[in-house]
Design a protein around this motif. Structure first.
Motif, PDB file in Angstrom:
ATOM      1  N   VAL A  22       0.644  -1.476   0.118  1.00  0.00           N
ATOM      2  CA  VAL A  22       0.280   0.063  -0.095  1.00  0.00           C
ATOM      3  C   VAL A  22       0.754   1.191   0.459  1.00  0.00           C
ATOM      4  N   GLN A  23       0.276   2.198  -0.957  1.00  0.00           N
ATOM      5  CA  GLN A  23       1.088   3.000  -0.613  1.00  0.00           C
ATOM      6  C   GLN A  23       0.443   4.613   0.436  1.00  0.00           C
ATOM      7  N   VAL A  24       1.360   4.841   0.885  1.00  0.00           N
ATOM      8  CA  VAL A  24       1.015   5.938   2.126  1.00  0.00           C
ATOM      9  C   VAL A  24       0.937   7.409   1.113  1.00  0.00           C
ATOM     10  N   HIS A  25       0.005   8.638   1.280  1.00  0.00           N
ATOM     11  CA  HIS A  25       0.495   9.702   1.037  1.00  0.00           C
ATOM     12  C   HIS A  25      -0.001  11.397   2.107  1.00  0.00           C
ATOM     13  N   ALA A  26      -1.211  10.775   2.590  1.00  0.00           N
ATOM     14  CA  ALA A  26      -1.179  11.408   3.617  1.00  0.00           C
ATOM     15  C   ALA A  26      -1.803  10.881   4.967  1.00  0.00           C
ATOM     16  N   LEU A  27      -1.930  11.423   6.088  1.00  0.00           N
ATOM     17  CA  LEU A  27      -1.686  10.710   7.497  1.00  0.00           C
ATOM     18  C   LEU A  27      -2.524  11.915   8.468  1.00  0.00           C
ATOM     19  N   CYS A  28      -3.122  11.634   9.424  1.00  0.00           N
ATOM     20  CA  CYS A  28      -3.352  12.535  10.555  1.00  0.00           C
ATOM     21  C   CYS A  28      -3.918  11.552  11.899  1.00  0.00           C
ATOM     22  N   VAL A  29      -3.443  11.867  12.893  1.00  0.00           N
ATOM     23  CA  VAL A  29      -4.362  10.986  13.796  1.00  0.00           C
ATOM     24  C   VAL A  29      -4.412  11.568  14.474  1.00  0.00           C
ATOM     25  N   MET A  30      -5.740  11.441  15.247  1.00  0.00           N
ATOM     26  CA  MET A  30      -5.986  12.292  15.770  1.00  0.00           C
ATOM     27  C   MET A  30      -7.084  11.658  17.592  1.00  0.00           C
ATOM     28  N   SER A  31      -6.844  12.055  18.229  1.00  0.00           N
ATOM     29  CA  SER A  31      -8.069  11.542  19.837  1.00  0.00           C
ATOM     30  C   SER A  31      -8.666  10.578  19.851  1.00  0.00           C
ATOM     31  N   THR A  32      -9.068  10.917  18.933  1.00  0.00           N
ATOM     32  CA  THR A  32     -10.336   9.859  18.530  1.00  0.00           C
ATOM     33  C   THR A  32     -10.635   9.026  17.344  1.00  0.00           C
ATOM     34  N   HIS A  33      -9.371   8.988  16.788  1.00  0.00           N
ATOM     35  CA  HIS A  33      -9.845   8.409  15.358  1.00  0.00           C
ATOM     36  C   HIS A  33      -8.776   9.031  14.738  1.00  0.00           C
ATOM     37  N   LEU A  34      -8.864   8.453  13.266  1.00  0.00           N
ATOM     38  CA  LEU A  34      -7.374   8.496  12.362  1.00  0.00           C
ATOM     39  C   LEU A  34      -7.910   8.730  11.283  1.00  0.00           C
ATOM     40  N   HIS A  35      -7.011   9.574  10.723  1.00  0.00           N
ATOM     41  CA  HIS A  35      -6.644   9.917   8.679  1.00  0.00           C
ATOM     42  C   HIS A  35      -5.863   9.291   7.975  1.00  0.00           C
ATOM     43  N   LEU A  36      -6.216   8.374   6.606  1.00  0.00           N
ATOM     44  CA  LEU A  36      -5.983   8.368   5.762  1.00  0.00           C
ATOM     45  C   LEU A  36      -5.756   8.342   4.572  1.00  0.00           C
ATOM     46  N   VAL A  37      -5.161   8.850   3.460  1.00  0.00           N
ATOM     47  CA  VAL A  37      -5.189   8.807   2.216  1.00  0.00           C
ATOM     48  C   VAL A  37      -3.926   7.547   1.644  1.00  0.00           C
ATOM     49  N   ILE A  38      -5.002   6.844   1.118  1.00  0.00           N
ATOM     50  CA  ILE A  38      -3.439   5.420   0.982  1.00  0.00           C
ATOM     51  C   ILE A  38      -4.166   5.087  -0.410  1.00  0.00           C
ATOM     52  N   THR A  39      -2.881   4.546  -1.440  1.00  0.00           N
ATOM     53  CA  THR A  39      -3.603   3.486  -2.952  1.00  0.00           C
ATOM     54  C   THR A  39      -2.800   2.433  -2.618  1.00  0.00           C
ATOM     55  N   ASP A  40      -4.124   1.779  -2.810  1.00  0.00           N
ATOM     56  CA  ASP A  40      -4.253   0.057  -2.775  1.00  0.00           C
ATOM     57  C   ASP A  40      -4.137  -0.524  -4.214  1.00  0.00           C
ATOM     58  N   VAL A  41      -2.310  -0.517  -4.386  1.00  0.00           N
ATOM     59  CA  VAL A  41      -1.918  -1.231  -5.656  1.00  0.00           C
ATOM     60  C   VAL A  41      -2.121  -2.105  -5.845  1.00  0.00           C
ATOM     61  N   ASP A  42      -2.342  -2.860  -5.038  1.00  0.00           N
ATOM     62  CA  ASP A  42      -2.418  -4.471  -5.389  1.00  0.00           C
ATOM     63  C   ASP A  42      -4.301  -5.321  -5.459  1.00  0.00           C
ATOM     64  N   GLY A  43      -5.249  -4.428  -4.926  1.00  0.00           N
ATOM     65  CA  GLY A  43      -6.191  -4.521  -4.488  1.00  0.00           C
ATOM     66  C   GLY A  43      -5.862  -5.624  -3.807  1.00  0.00           C
ATOM     67  N   VAL A  44      -5.576  -5.352  -2.166  1.00  0.00           N
ATOM     68  CA  VAL A  44      -5.957  -6.148  -0.899  1.00  0.00           C
ATOM     69  C   VAL A  44      -6.746  -5.151   0.068  1.00  0.00           C
ATOM     70  N   LEU A  45      -6.990  -4.102  -0.169  1.00  0.00           N
ATOM     71  CA  LEU A  45      -7.166  -3.099   0.922  1.00  0.00           C
ATOM     72  C   LEU A  45      -8.233  -4.361   1.834  1.00  0.00           C
ATOM     73  N   PRO A  46      -9.113  -4.723   2.437  1.00  0.00           N
ATOM     74  CA  PRO A  46      -9.341  -5.347   3.544  1.00  0.00           C
ATOM     75  C   PRO A  46      -8.190  -5.661   3.832  1.00  0.00           C
ATOM     76  N   ARG A  47      -7.811  -6.643   3.429  1.00  0.00           N
ATOM     77  CA  ARG A  47      -6.206  -7.524   4.188  1.00  0.00           C
ATOM     78  C   ARG A  47      -5.706  -6.348   4.733  1.00  0.00           C
ATOM     79  N   PHE A  48      -5.712  -5.369   4.366  1.00  0.00           N
ATOM     80  CA  PHE A  48      -4.745  -4.265   4.887  1.00  0.00           C
ATOM     81  C   PHE A  48      -5.184  -3.782   6.190  1.00  0.00           C
TER      82      PHE A  48
END
Length: 306
Positions: free
Chosen positions: A49-75
């Motif tokens: 998985v390629q990671v582009h952006a991240l922000c971890v808040m106190s109650t949640h987290l955000h990620l912007v990623i690209t699922d290169v191989d189509g395995v998002l649920p496993r990741f």
């Protein structure tokens, strides 16, 4: 039953996962930041998985990623499990760490959507009234200047990860990449677009706080709150949960994306009805993941990846 989701190689997503009942279990401190960064780097490398952006808040987290191989649920399963188990030890927490609602997965269909959602990810602490500028947030995050050229790096946490197990290296690193379709020679322009969008979102957030008569908590106080407290701000319960984004003022792209989602869901339901009726030759649409992985159903593709 939840709506079927198309999982295809190369798709870019905004991912959001919330802590149980908005407890501040991910409160920004050195141990949690180390845990999240290490878990993310290990997980992304494991699943390509390629990671582009991240922000971890106190109650949640955000990620912007690209699922290169189509395995998002496993990741997602692997990454969220590592963070949850480490958090349980760090916070001496019994029971679930993540909320019972599933991860919000929003596929970013256009370059405009990528710019807006990357900026949204970075602006989250400002929108929440925690800091005046995104760069002031003390939690794990990616800065605008790091987009496409920064490096996530963390030493192995002292909790949960067995130092004798070779799958857990002493240090985990992961290079931040540019989203698909953005050439290296266009990287500066992309960062500038995100910076402009981020500035606009920050300004809107500050104006909203002024209208409400609210002040900014500040990074120091945000890092001192009890991780066992719950956020008290008003938040819609079970509101609309979009599955894709095209960006503002993109009517044609919106229509195309909505049509594609409806077509996939209709084809999936037809194939599932046939399969349940005993027709094991039923062909599922491109992007079918769970039925393919669990039951080995036929998919309209010559080659698929698990």
């Amino acid at each position: 039953m939840s709506q079927p989701r198309s999982i295809v190689p190369g798709a870019t997503y905004l991912l959001t996962r919330r802590a149980l009942r908005r407890h501040m279990l991910l409160r920004p401190d050195a141990a949690i930041s180390q845990l999240v960064l290490y878990s993310l780097a290990v997980s992304a490398r494991r699943f390509g998985v390629q990671v582009h952006a991240l922000c971890v808040m106190s109650t949640h987290l955000h990620l912007v990623i690209t699922d290169v191989d189509g395995v998002l649920p496993r990741f997602l399963q692997f990454f969220h499990r590592l963070v949850a188990l480490g958090t349980k030890v760090l916070r001496a927490w019994e029971g679930p760490v993540w909320d019972h609602e599933p991860t919000s997965v929003v596929r970013l269909m256009t370059p405009a959507a990528v710019v807006e959602k990357v900026a949204y990810t970075l602006a989250n602490p400002v929108v929440a009234g925690l800091v005046s500028r995104a760069c002031d947030w003390s939690g794990a995050k990616v800065l605008v200047d790091e987009l496409g050229r920064g490096m996530l790096r963390a030493m192995r946490p002292d909790v949960y990860f067995d130092p004798t197990n070779p799958r857990w290296p002493d240090e985990a690193t992961l290079a931040l990449t540019l989203p698909p379709g953005i050439a290296q020679e266009d990287a500066d322009s992309f960062r500038e677009e995100v910076a402009v969008e981020l500035e606009g979102q920050e300004e809107q957030a500050r104006m909203a706080l002024q209208r409400q008569g609210s002040g900014v908590l500040g990074p120091v106080r945000a890092g001192e709150v009890s991780p066992y407290r719950r956020a008290t701000s008003v938040e819609p319960v079970r509101g609309r949960n979009p599955t894709f984004a095209v960006g503002r003022q993109q009517p044609e792209a919106l229509q195309l994306a909505a049509t594609a989602v409806r077509a996939f869901r209709a084809a999936y339901r037809d194939a599932l009805a046939s399969w349940r009726a005993g027709v094991r030759s039923a062909v599922f649409p491109v992007g079918t993941w769970w039925m393919r992985v669990l039951h080995g159903v036929r998919v309209e593709e010559s080659a698929v990846l698990a």
